[in-house]
Design a protein around this motif. Structure first.
Motif, PDB file in Angstrom:
ATOM      1  N   GLN A   1     -24.133  37.267  68.898  1.00 57.30           N
ATOM      2  CA  GLN A   1     -23.320  36.148  69.375  1.00 57.30           C
ATOM      3  C   GLN A   1     -22.080  36.620  70.125  1.00 57.30           C
ATOM      4  N   ILE A   2     -21.369  37.588  69.549  1.00 61.88           N
ATOM      5  CA  ILE A   2     -20.103  37.983  70.165  1.00 61.88           C
ATOM      6  C   ILE A   2     -20.327  38.802  71.429  1.00 61.88           C
ATOM      7  N   VAL A   3     -21.370  39.601  71.466  1.00 63.60           N
ATOM      8  CA  VAL A   3     -21.674  40.350  72.691  1.00 63.60           C
ATOM      9  C   VAL A   3     -22.060  39.383  73.804  1.00 63.60           C
ATOM     10  N   ALA A   4     -22.867  38.390  73.477  1.00 62.72           N
ATOM     11  CA  ALA A   4     -23.270  37.400  74.482  1.00 62.72           C
ATOM     12  C   ALA A   4     -22.076  36.590  74.966  1.00 62.72           C
ATOM     13  N   LYS A   5     -21.158  36.288  74.076  1.00 65.70           N
ATOM     14  CA  LYS A   5     -19.982  35.488  74.439  1.00 65.70           C
ATOM     15  C   LYS A   5     -19.202  36.129  75.571  1.00 65.70           C
ATOM     16  N   TYR A   6     -19.055  37.443  75.530  1.00 64.58           N
ATOM     17  CA  TYR A   6     -18.245  38.132  76.531  1.00 64.58           C
ATOM     18  C   TYR A   6     -19.069  38.651  77.703  1.00 64.58           C
ATOM     19  N   LEU A   7     -20.186  39.295  77.437  1.00 70.17           N
ATOM     20  CA  LEU A   7     -20.950  39.892  78.534  1.00 70.17           C
ATOM     21  C   LEU A   7     -21.745  38.860  79.330  1.00 70.17           C
ATOM     22  N   LYS A   8     -21.970  37.684  78.765  1.00 67.85           N
ATOM     23  CA  LYS A   8     -22.667  36.622  79.489  1.00 67.85           C
ATOM     24  C   LYS A   8     -21.704  35.523  79.939  1.00 67.85           C
ATOM     25  N   ALA A   9     -20.420  35.816  79.895  1.00 64.93           N
ATOM     26  CA  ALA A   9     -19.426  34.839  80.345  1.00 64.93           C
ATOM     27  C   ALA A   9     -19.577  34.596  81.840  1.00 64.93           C
ATOM     28  N   THR A  10     -19.231  33.399  82.282  1.00 65.44           N
ATOM     29  CA  THR A  10     -19.291  33.068  83.702  1.00 65.44           C
ATOM     30  C   THR A  10     -18.182  33.813  84.442  1.00 65.44           C
ATOM     31  N   PRO A  11     -18.289  33.951  85.764  1.00 66.75           N
ATOM     32  CA  PRO A  11     -17.210  34.597  86.526  1.00 66.75           C
ATOM     33  C   PRO A  11     -15.853  33.953  86.282  1.00 66.75           C
ATOM     34  N   ALA A  12     -15.830  32.627  86.177  1.00 61.43           N
ATOM     35  CA  ALA A  12     -14.563  31.935  85.937  1.00 61.43           C
ATOM     36  C   ALA A  12     -14.003  32.282  84.560  1.00 61.43           C
ATOM     37  N   GLU A  13     -14.876  32.364  83.573  1.00 56.52           N
ATOM     38  CA  GLU A  13     -14.447  32.725  82.222  1.00 56.52           C
ATOM     39  C   GLU A  13     -13.947  34.168  82.183  1.00 56.52           C
TER      40      GLU A  13
END
Length: 214
Positions: free
Chosen positions: A121-133
């Protein structure tokens, strides 16, 4: 001259990974270390546990070996301890600690108590963040103290430091994976005695769709 100084004398630049005989030997020396009794020499025990979990998310075992099979966490820890310059070491530790804080904020527990699902969950939260995020997170990566005061310790924002840490771990992990002997010779397109030079050949035709081993 000790081993660490000899490694540095290769000419490693800050933020770079050298592909040379000594670094490759360091990578290969980790492949036989039993992971179950590994104790980090550079990172703390909890940071080391987290590093292993992060790499398992990024490079899981499928029909090919995963990060755990190749002891990539051990390699990264040894590389940072024996090769990296002091400024890079400090940044890596700071970002590892930032990840620890972000994990605590996210799950209300220490990183050493995290489950595989929580790390996914936490890896996906950051590495799959949108460009804006990502842009919003990057803006937080500032010093909380007066930048003119070089004696004060810099504390990274938890989110910004975590994003930087995961990107660094992913980059080093993939590099180590592709450079390992097992992957280079058994998974990638490996030709120990290259033949004729073909500048514009199709990868599908020449390597069966596989990237060539470096």
């Amino acid at each position: 001259m000790n081993r660490r100084q000899a490694l540095r004398n290769i000419g490693l630049g800050a933020g770079a990974i050298i592909v040379g005989p000594t670094t490759l030997n360091l990578l290969q020396s980790c492949k036989n270390d039993p992971s179950y009794n590994w104790e980090p020499t550079f990172l703390s025990a909890s940071n080391g546990f987290a590093l292993k979990q992060i790499l398992e998310v990024i490079i899981p075992k499928t029909d090919t070996p995963g990060a755990e099979d190749l002891n990539i966490a051990e390699f990264i820890d040894s590389y940072m301890e024996e090769v990296a310059h002091e400024d890079r070491q400090e940044k890596f530790k700071q970002s590892a600690d930032a990840f620890s804080r972000a994990f605590k904020n996210e799950f209300d527990k220490g990183e050493g108590e995290g489950s595989a699902e929580e790390y996914e969950q936490i890896v996906a939260k950051y590495l799959k963040a949108t460009p804006a995020e990502r842009d919003e997170i990057a803006k937080r990566n500032t010093e909380t103290q007066d930048p003119q005061d070089k004696d004060q310790k810099i504390t990274l924002d938890a989110d910004a430091g975590t994003l930087a840490y995961l990107e660094e771990v992913r980059s080093m992990g993939i590099w180590a994976y592709k450079t390992s002997e097992q992957i280079g010779e058994e998974v990638m397109w490996y030709d120990p005695i290259p033949g004729e030079y073909i500048p514009c050949g199709s990868v599908d035709e020449l390597g069966g769709g596989k990237a060539m081993s470096l």
